[in-house]
Each structure stands twice: as structure tokens, then as C-alpha cells.
Design a protein around this motif. Sequence first.
Motif, PDB file in Angstrom:
ATOM      1  N   TYR A  26       0.824  -1.211   0.000  1.00  0.00           N
ATOM      2  CA  TYR A  26       0.000   0.000   0.000  1.00  0.00           C
ATOM      3  C   TYR A  26       0.853   1.254   0.000  1.00  0.00           C
ATOM      4  O   TYR A  26       1.972   1.246   0.498  1.00  0.00           O
TER       5      TYR A  26
ATOM      6  N   VAL B 155      -6.148   0.995   6.046  1.00  0.00           N
ATOM      7  CA  VAL B 155      -6.278  -0.272   5.324  1.00  0.00           C
ATOM      8  C   VAL B 155      -7.084  -1.207   6.206  1.00  0.00           C
ATOM      9  O   VAL B 155      -6.617  -1.648   7.254  1.00  0.00           O
TER      10      VAL B 155
ATOM     11  N   SER C 224      -8.243  -0.495   0.900  1.00  0.00           N
ATOM     12  CA  SER C 224      -7.351   0.646   1.128  1.00  0.00           C
ATOM     13  C   SER C 224      -8.134   1.939   0.918  1.00  0.00           C
ATOM     14  O   SER C 224      -8.589   2.239  -0.177  1.00  0.00           O
TER      15      SER C 224
END
Length: 196
Positions: A81, A106, A115
Motif C-alpha cells: 500500500y 487499510v 485501502s
Amino acid sequence: MSISVKRIFSAESGKGTYNYLDTQKKYELAKTLIFYGISLAIFLMGLWSTKTTSNYLTIVAVLGCLPASKWAVNTIMFWRYKSLPAESVERINASIGHLTGLYDMVFTSYDENFSVQHLVICDNCICGYSAKADFREKEFQKHLTGILRTDGYKDYTIKIFTNIGKYTERLSQLNALEQDGKNVADIVTLLKGVTL
């Protein structure tokens, strides 16, 4: 790059702040390297002192790989991420006003991870922005509604935007509304507790 040990192990407190994911990646990698380094050092010390791998320090070193592997999994999770780009943060900050906002969230579920780069709580409305164009909003709404209901929060509207312009427009609208602000701090704590 110097990272203090205290800062490495207290990075968890930054949940919901801007750049949390990018910063946490470094901390998780540092922890992983430290734990694997300790195991390697113990193994090499046993090998050097006994000239064989058949010793108790080898067992300790192998067992030391268990927590190191746990941190390696965390590192892999965080490297998937990215934090919100600075230009998007500027647009959000220009529209957020007095709303309570969280960055870099997240949410993990049994089926998938969601996310959400920014999230605001305004009375019974949770509104967010995801940079993923194919964000699965209905699944996320179901997941988050279940979490909220488990903790006794019902009748929350959840909306995730994938267009930053529409999201900042909605923030301006929410900011203009009269708010009672009850439960906001509790919802923030709950949301931080169910994210990476």
C-alpha cells in the motif's frame, strides 16, 4: 538514516495520520532486519564457538526466526500500500475544515483488504476516498457496517469516492452542516483498531 529503537517500536501510534503507510513500511523493514540479524548473530556465535551447527545456539537461532518471520509478513503487508500523494492531501486539507479525518486506512477482512486513503466521520456519516478506481464499495460498506454494529453503532451511512474532486466537494458540503460531534472520538478509536 538513523531510526531510534523507541521510534521503531512505537510507530503504531501514528495510525490515521498522513504518510503513516510509507513511514510504517520503513519501521516494519527495520524490525524484520533486526530480528533476522539477531538470529544470524546467535547462529554464527554458536558455529564459531563449537565449530559445528549441532549446538544449542543453533536451536535458539532457528526459534528466533519465528518472530522475525512475523515481522517479515507485516513488512510484506505494508509494502502493498501507498500513502496519499501530497497534492491530494493539499486538496483534502483545503476542504476538510473542522471535520475529523483519518489518513492511510487499510481495513482487512477475511475476503479482501480495503485501502482507503482518507476518511471523515460526520455525525452518522462516514465518507472516504480511495485512489483505487475499482474499489469495491458495497463489500466495504457491508464489512464496516458489521464492525460498527458489533460495537453498538447503528444507522451509519458509508460512502467511498474514487474521484478526488467529488470527494473534496462532499467534504465542503459536510463541513457546512451543523454537527453534534457525539461518538466521533469513539468511532475514530474503533476504526484505528480495525486497520493495519
